[in-house]
Motif scaffolding. Structure first.
Motif, PDB file in Angstrom:
ATOM      1  N   CYS A  29       8.166  -0.759  -8.349  1.00  0.00           N
ATOM      2  CA  CYS A  29       6.826  -0.479  -7.164  1.00  0.00           C
ATOM      3  C   CYS A  29       7.407   0.654  -6.638  1.00  0.00           C
ATOM      4  N   ASN A  30       8.434   0.647  -6.036  1.00  0.00           N
ATOM      5  CA  ASN A  30       9.151   1.795  -4.927  1.00  0.00           C
ATOM      6  C   ASN A  30       9.217   3.126  -5.817  1.00  0.00           C
ATOM      7  N   LEU A  31       9.467   2.923  -6.978  1.00  0.00           N
ATOM      8  CA  LEU A  31       9.684   4.124  -7.908  1.00  0.00           C
ATOM      9  C   LEU A  31       8.249   4.947  -7.929  1.00  0.00           C
ATOM     10  N   ILE A  32       7.253   3.973  -8.309  1.00  0.00           N
ATOM     11  CA  ILE A  32       5.934   4.371  -8.510  1.00  0.00           C
ATOM     12  C   ILE A  32       5.556   5.062  -7.017  1.00  0.00           C
ATOM     13  N   GLN A  33       5.601   4.173  -6.019  1.00  0.00           N
ATOM     14  CA  GLN A  33       5.298   4.679  -4.546  1.00  0.00           C
ATOM     15  C   GLN A  33       5.832   6.185  -4.369  1.00  0.00           C
ATOM     16  N   ALA A  34       7.066   6.361  -4.573  1.00  0.00           N
ATOM     17  CA  ALA A  34       7.750   7.429  -4.474  1.00  0.00           C
ATOM     18  C   ALA A  34       7.377   8.726  -5.318  1.00  0.00           C
ATOM     19  N   ASP A  35       6.924   8.459  -6.373  1.00  0.00           N
ATOM     20  CA  ASP A  35       6.478   9.256  -7.427  1.00  0.00           C
ATOM     21  C   ASP A  35       4.857   9.561  -7.114  1.00  0.00           C
ATOM     22  N   HIS A  36       3.955   8.556  -7.362  1.00  0.00           N
ATOM     23  CA  HIS A  36       2.294   8.860  -7.259  1.00  0.00           C
ATOM     24  C   HIS A  36       1.852   8.822  -5.875  1.00  0.00           C
ATOM     25  N   PHE A  37       2.606   8.499  -4.779  1.00  0.00           N
ATOM     26  CA  PHE A  37       2.104   8.441  -3.541  1.00  0.00           C
ATOM     27  C   PHE A  37       3.028   9.193  -2.427  1.00  0.00           C
ATOM     28  N   ARG A  38       3.785  10.179  -3.130  1.00  0.00           N
ATOM     29  CA  ARG A  38       4.688  11.059  -2.466  1.00  0.00           C
ATOM     30  C   ARG A  38       4.107  11.682  -1.289  1.00  0.00           C
ATOM     31  N   ASP A  39       2.889  12.321  -1.270  1.00  0.00           N
ATOM     32  CA  ASP A  39       2.409  12.957  -0.251  1.00  0.00           C
ATOM     33  C   ASP A  39       2.043  12.068   1.027  1.00  0.00           C
ATOM     34  N   THR A  40       1.930  10.815   0.721  1.00  0.00           N
ATOM     35  CA  THR A  40       1.559   9.847   1.811  1.00  0.00           C
ATOM     36  C   THR A  40       2.813   8.908   2.236  1.00  0.00           C
ATOM     37  N   CYS A  41       4.132   9.194   1.927  1.00  0.00           N
ATOM     38  CA  CYS A  41       5.360   8.526   1.858  1.00  0.00           C
ATOM     39  C   CYS A  41       6.308   9.549   2.653  1.00  0.00           C
ATOM     40  N   VAL A  42       7.328   8.793   3.350  1.00  0.00           N
ATOM     41  CA  VAL A  42       8.395   9.684   4.002  1.00  0.00           C
ATOM     42  C   VAL A  42       9.620   8.931   3.623  1.00  0.00           C
ATOM     43  N   VAL A  43      10.661   9.630   3.399  1.00  0.00           N
ATOM     44  CA  VAL A  43      12.117   9.421   3.299  1.00  0.00           C
ATOM     45  C   VAL A  43      12.892  10.021   4.433  1.00  0.00           C
ATOM     46  N   ALA A  44      13.679   9.306   5.098  1.00  0.00           N
ATOM     47  CA  ALA A  44      14.630   9.967   5.991  1.00  0.00           C
ATOM     48  C   ALA A  44      16.116   9.747   5.226  1.00  0.00           C
ATOM     49  N   GLU A  45      16.812  10.878   5.539  1.00  0.00           N
ATOM     50  CA  GLU A  45      18.175  11.003   5.043  1.00  0.00           C
ATOM     51  C   GLU A  45      19.035  11.298   6.089  1.00  0.00           C
ATOM     52  N   ILE A  46      20.246  10.877   6.168  1.00  0.00           N
ATOM     53  CA  ILE A  46      21.418  11.440   7.089  1.00  0.00           C
ATOM     54  C   ILE A  46      22.725  11.396   6.143  1.00  0.00           C
ATOM     55  N   ASP A  47      23.160  12.558   5.885  1.00  0.00           N
ATOM     56  CA  ASP A  47      24.326  12.668   5.083  1.00  0.00           C
ATOM     57  C   ASP A  47      23.783  12.035   3.736  1.00  0.00           C
ATOM     58  N   ASP A  48      22.657  12.713   3.034  1.00  0.00           N
ATOM     59  CA  ASP A  48      22.338  12.292   1.716  1.00  0.00           C
ATOM     60  C   ASP A  48      21.976  10.838   1.469  1.00  0.00           C
ATOM     61  N   GLU A  49      21.969  10.017   2.538  1.00  0.00           N
ATOM     62  CA  GLU A  49      21.829   8.742   2.410  1.00  0.00           C
ATOM     63  C   GLU A  49      20.359   8.305   3.002  1.00  0.00           C
ATOM     64  N   VAL A  50      19.357   7.680   1.967  1.00  0.00           N
ATOM     65  CA  VAL A  50      18.391   7.227   2.391  1.00  0.00           C
ATOM     66  C   VAL A  50      18.246   6.154   3.563  1.00  0.00           C
ATOM     67  N   VAL A  51      17.971   6.558   4.883  1.00  0.00           N
ATOM     68  CA  VAL A  51      18.128   5.733   5.861  1.00  0.00           C
ATOM     69  C   VAL A  51      16.807   5.204   6.594  1.00  0.00           C
ATOM     70  N   GLY A  52      15.708   5.767   5.933  1.00  0.00           N
ATOM     71  CA  GLY A  52      14.439   5.379   6.576  1.00  0.00           C
ATOM     72  C   GLY A  52      13.392   5.710   5.353  1.00  0.00           C
ATOM     73  N   TRP A  53      12.151   4.824   5.548  1.00  0.00           N
ATOM     74  CA  TRP A  53      11.265   4.900   4.484  1.00  0.00           C
ATOM     75  C   TRP A  53       9.927   4.247   5.131  1.00  0.00           C
ATOM     76  N   ILE A  54       8.885   5.041   4.758  1.00  0.00           N
ATOM     77  CA  ILE A  54       7.704   4.634   5.206  1.00  0.00           C
ATOM     78  C   ILE A  54       6.726   4.813   3.931  1.00  0.00           C
ATOM     79  N   SER A  55       6.153   3.887   3.267  1.00  0.00           N
ATOM     80  CA  SER A  55       4.978   3.813   2.270  1.00  0.00           C
ATOM     81  C   SER A  55       3.702   3.912   2.922  1.00  0.00           C
ATOM     82  N   GLY A  56       3.009   4.679   2.412  1.00  0.00           N
ATOM     83  CA  GLY A  56       1.615   4.775   2.766  1.00  0.00           C
ATOM     84  C   GLY A  56       0.655   5.222   1.835  1.00  0.00           C
ATOM     85  N   HIS A  57      -0.652   5.148   1.781  1.00  0.00           N
ATOM     86  CA  HIS A  57      -1.637   5.885   1.096  1.00  0.00           C
ATOM     87  C   HIS A  57      -3.093   6.051   1.809  1.00  0.00           C
ATOM     88  N   MET A  58      -3.710   7.004   1.419  1.00  0.00           N
ATOM     89  CA  MET A  58      -4.988   6.973   1.646  1.00  0.00           C
ATOM     90  C   MET A  58      -5.924   5.991   1.139  1.00  0.00           C
TER      91      MET A  58
END
Length: 177
Positions: free
Chosen positions: A43-72
């Protein structure tokens, strides 16, 4: 003198669109952010791929430390935010609000007049985040029971309240962001 592992992280997170290779890291982040509902890694893979324009990843030192999943929401001018996850390592940086601002500034969200999300009454962190965000943009926040404990969840999950925040027009957003 402390070594690098003892030095607190002080760099600003990098906010970006996710891609399919982020699916596993997003899944691990959500798992670490109790009491968020865990979805499958797929599910998270599909969100990151299909809904990437309405999702956000936050990274610090190349580590994912934040995530918002969303869609129109189809046939509406409304952005639905499904999940907001911030790693314990990145809390206290205002990262949730920064990700929300980054999200509503995206071209994929240009037509959104409202941001919607659902929150259980006991989720104080989410109420604080979305309340703070609404105040920061000057948007009205309303809520009402939406997915109900007995009607929709067969008693297995608390009622989710539909939260609606009026978004400023693009020109106004540039002044508050």
């Amino acid at each position: 003198m402390p070594n690098d592992s003892d030095t607190p992280r002080t760099c600003m997170p990098r906010l970006r669109k996710p891609d399919a290779t982020d699916g596993a890291a997003i899944w691990a982040l959500v798992k670490s952010c109790k009491p968020l509902d865990e979805n499958s890694m797929y599910c998270n893979l599909i969100q990151a791929d299909h809904f990437r324009d309405t999702c956000v990843v936050a990274e610090i030192d190349d580590e994912v430390v934040g995530w918002i999943s969303g869609h129109m929401i189809p046939v509406k001018q409304e952005l639905f935010v499904w999940q907001v996850a911030v790693s314990p390592k990145a809390r206290g940086l205002g990262l949730g609000r920064k990700m929300l601002f980054a999200l509503i500034e995206r071209d994929g969200c240009n037509d959104a007049t409202h941001l919607k999300t659902t929150i259980t009454k006991g989720n104080d962190a989410s109420w604080a985040l979305f309340g703070s965000f609404a105040r920061a943009i000057g948007g009205a926040l309303t809520d009402a029971p939406h997915f109900e404990r007995d009607t929709h969840f067969e008693g297995h999950h608390d009622t989710e309240h539909l939260v609606t925040i009026t978004l400023p027009q693009r020109e106004e957003l540039a002044r508050v962001a």
